[in-house]
Design a protein around this motif. Structure first.
Motif, PDB file in Angstrom:
ATOM      1  N   GLU A  32       2.913   2.835  -6.001  1.00 40.45           N
ATOM      2  CA  GLU A  32       2.174   2.980  -4.749  1.00 40.45           C
ATOM      3  C   GLU A  32       2.220   4.424  -4.263  1.00 40.45           C
ATOM      4  OE1 GLU A  32       1.872   0.992  -0.269  1.00 40.45           O
ATOM      5  OE2 GLU A  32       3.702   0.725  -1.443  1.00 40.45           O
ATOM      6  N   GLU A  33       3.395   5.039  -4.368  1.00 40.22           N
ATOM      7  CA  GLU A  33       3.510   6.454  -3.983  1.00 40.22           C
ATOM      8  C   GLU A  33       2.630   7.327  -4.874  1.00 40.22           C
ATOM      9  OE1 GLU A  33       5.069   8.280  -1.661  1.00 40.22           O
ATOM     10  OE2 GLU A  33       5.796   6.527  -0.576  1.00 40.22           O
ATOM     11  N   GLY A  34       2.614   7.015  -6.169  1.00 48.48           N
ATOM     12  CA  GLY A  34       1.764   7.787  -7.078  1.00 48.48           C
ATOM     13  C   GLY A  34       0.298   7.655  -6.725  1.00 48.48           C
ATOM     14  N   ALA A  35      -0.124   6.449  -6.333  1.00 48.32           N
ATOM     15  CA  ALA A  35      -1.522   6.234  -5.954  1.00 48.32           C
ATOM     16  C   ALA A  35      -1.869   7.000  -4.680  1.00 48.32           C
ATOM     17  CB  ALA A  35      -1.782   4.743  -5.772  1.00 48.32           C
TER      18      ALA A  35
ATOM     19  N   PRO B 111      -3.856   0.525 -11.521  1.00 47.65           N
ATOM     20  CA  PRO B 111      -4.382   1.051 -12.793  1.00 47.65           C
ATOM     21  C   PRO B 111      -4.868   2.491 -12.711  1.00 47.65           C
ATOM     22  CG  PRO B 111      -5.973  -0.429 -11.754  1.00 47.65           C
ATOM     23  CD  PRO B 111      -4.707  -0.541 -10.959  1.00 47.65           C
ATOM     24  N   GLN B 112      -5.092   2.993 -11.495  1.00 52.50           N
ATOM     25  CA  GLN B 112      -5.593   4.353 -11.342  1.00 52.50           C
ATOM     26  C   GLN B 112      -4.506   5.410 -11.510  1.00 52.50           C
ATOM     27  OE1 GLN B 112      -4.796   2.252  -8.988  1.00 52.50           O
ATOM     28  NE2 GLN B 112      -4.708   3.128  -6.927  1.00 52.50           N
ATOM     29  N   VAL B 113      -3.240   4.994 -11.541  1.00 54.19           N
ATOM     30  CA  VAL B 113      -2.131   5.945 -11.617  1.00 54.19           C
ATOM     31  C   VAL B 113      -1.800   6.262 -13.070  1.00 54.19           C
ATOM     32  CG1 VAL B 113       0.298   6.356 -11.043  1.00 54.19           C
ATOM     33  CG2 VAL B 113      -1.172   5.112  -9.444  1.00 54.19           C
ATOM     34  N   THR B 114      -1.679   7.542 -13.374  1.00 52.56           N
ATOM     35  CA  THR B 114      -1.250   7.959 -14.707  1.00 52.56           C
ATOM     36  C   THR B 114       0.230   7.687 -14.854  1.00 52.56           C
ATOM     37  OG1 THR B 114      -2.924   9.700 -14.815  1.00 52.56           O
ATOM     38  CG2 THR B 114      -1.047   9.900 -16.314  1.00 52.56           C
TER      39      THR B 114
END
Length: 290
Positions: A171-174, A227-230
């Motif tokens: 969540e933080e990455g997103a 799914p949008q996070v690498t």
């Protein structure tokens, strides 16, 4: 109504750093910021106030501490919804109570009393060990605290494997639009031949296979949710605490999970969690695993 992001303040420079970090985080989450001051902070951290001071003066000090913090947050993030609370309790209990209705609790890594020489203040450690929500200890180098290293590191351990910390990290990455790096550290057991743990050793292959299985177990559900996070995975030979502290040098946030201990009110903060809370070069999030 959305649960707020809670930040503990005590008038110290490190708590104001925590306010800055929390204001930015609340804006990313789109939730209110709640600033909390435990009015028994001085006694808890070992600072003894002048007993000749009138109670009214103490109240003025308390209101000044939360007022300065609120003004700082509002100037940093204009339009941010901010509430404050001066709790007649020691800061750990005050923040634990607030944390039951919070997205997370944010604290600075040191207090302002006689115990400021400690690597991690007693309040930060006490809250991290007992909260029912994630706790972020704001520490490390200025560039890491301010978001100069666009990466979130997730510690994936064998014994404390779980998905709550991974969900928090993704969540933080997103929200930050950055890469999440999952790191698992392994070491050769005492029964293994050291020579076979090298770059081409058979034991190394076994450890790397187990790391791959562990990554799949912990990350499959969170990765599907974001799914949008690498997502990067890295298995490293070495002491877990040392490996994660090294990884924190190039991260904005280090996330670790902790389980509740059977028969105890607190979390299982092992040696690895203690190591990163005391030595990481970026803010550390301790996330309770269910």
């Amino acid at each position: 109504m959305a649960h707020p992001l809670v930040v503990g303040v005590d008038g110290s420079g490190t708590s104001l750093d925590a306010v800055d970090w929390a204001a930015d985080a609340a804006a990313r989450y789109g939730i209110p910021l709640r600033i909390v001051y435990g009015s028994r902070w001085e006694r808890y951290e070992g600072y003894l106030p002048d007993r000749s001071t009138e109670r009214s003066s103490e109240r003025v000090t308390e209101e000044t501490i939360v007022g300065v913090a609120a003004d700082r947050a509002s100037r940093r993030v204009p339009g941010l919804e901010i509430t404050t609370n001066i709790a007649p309790d020691d800061p750990v209990e005050a923040l634990l109570a607030e944390g039951r209705r919070a997205k997370a609790v944010v604290v600075g890594h040191r207090g302002r009393g006689r115990l400021t020489s400690l690597l991690l203040g007693s309040v930060g450690l006490g809250v991290a060990a007992r909260a029912h929500c994630p706790v972020i200890v704001v520490r490390g180098r200025t560039e890491n605290i301010l978001g100069g290293e666009p990466k979130v590191v997730l510690g994936v351990g064998e014994r404390l494997a779980g998905t709550a910390a991974a969900m928090f990290a993704l969540e933080e990455g997103a929200l930050r639009d950055c890469t999440v790096e999952a790191v698992h550290a392994w070491r050769c057991a005492g029964t293994e031949v050291p020579e076979q743990c090298g770059a081409h050793g058979e034991y190394r292959a076994e450890h790397e296979l187990r790391a791959k299985e562990l990554f799949n177990e912990v990350l499959n559900k969170p990765v599907a949710a974001f799914p949008q996070v690498t997502m990067e995975r890295r298995a490293v030979e070495g002491a877990p605490g040392t490996v994660l502290v090294a990884a924190s040098h190039t991260a904005d946030l280090l996330v670790v999970g902790a389980h509740r201990r059977h028969g105890h009110a607190g979390l299982q903060l092992g040696l690895v969690t203690h190591a990163v809370l005391h030595h990481a070069q970026c803010p550390v999030a301790v996330v309770p695993e269910t």
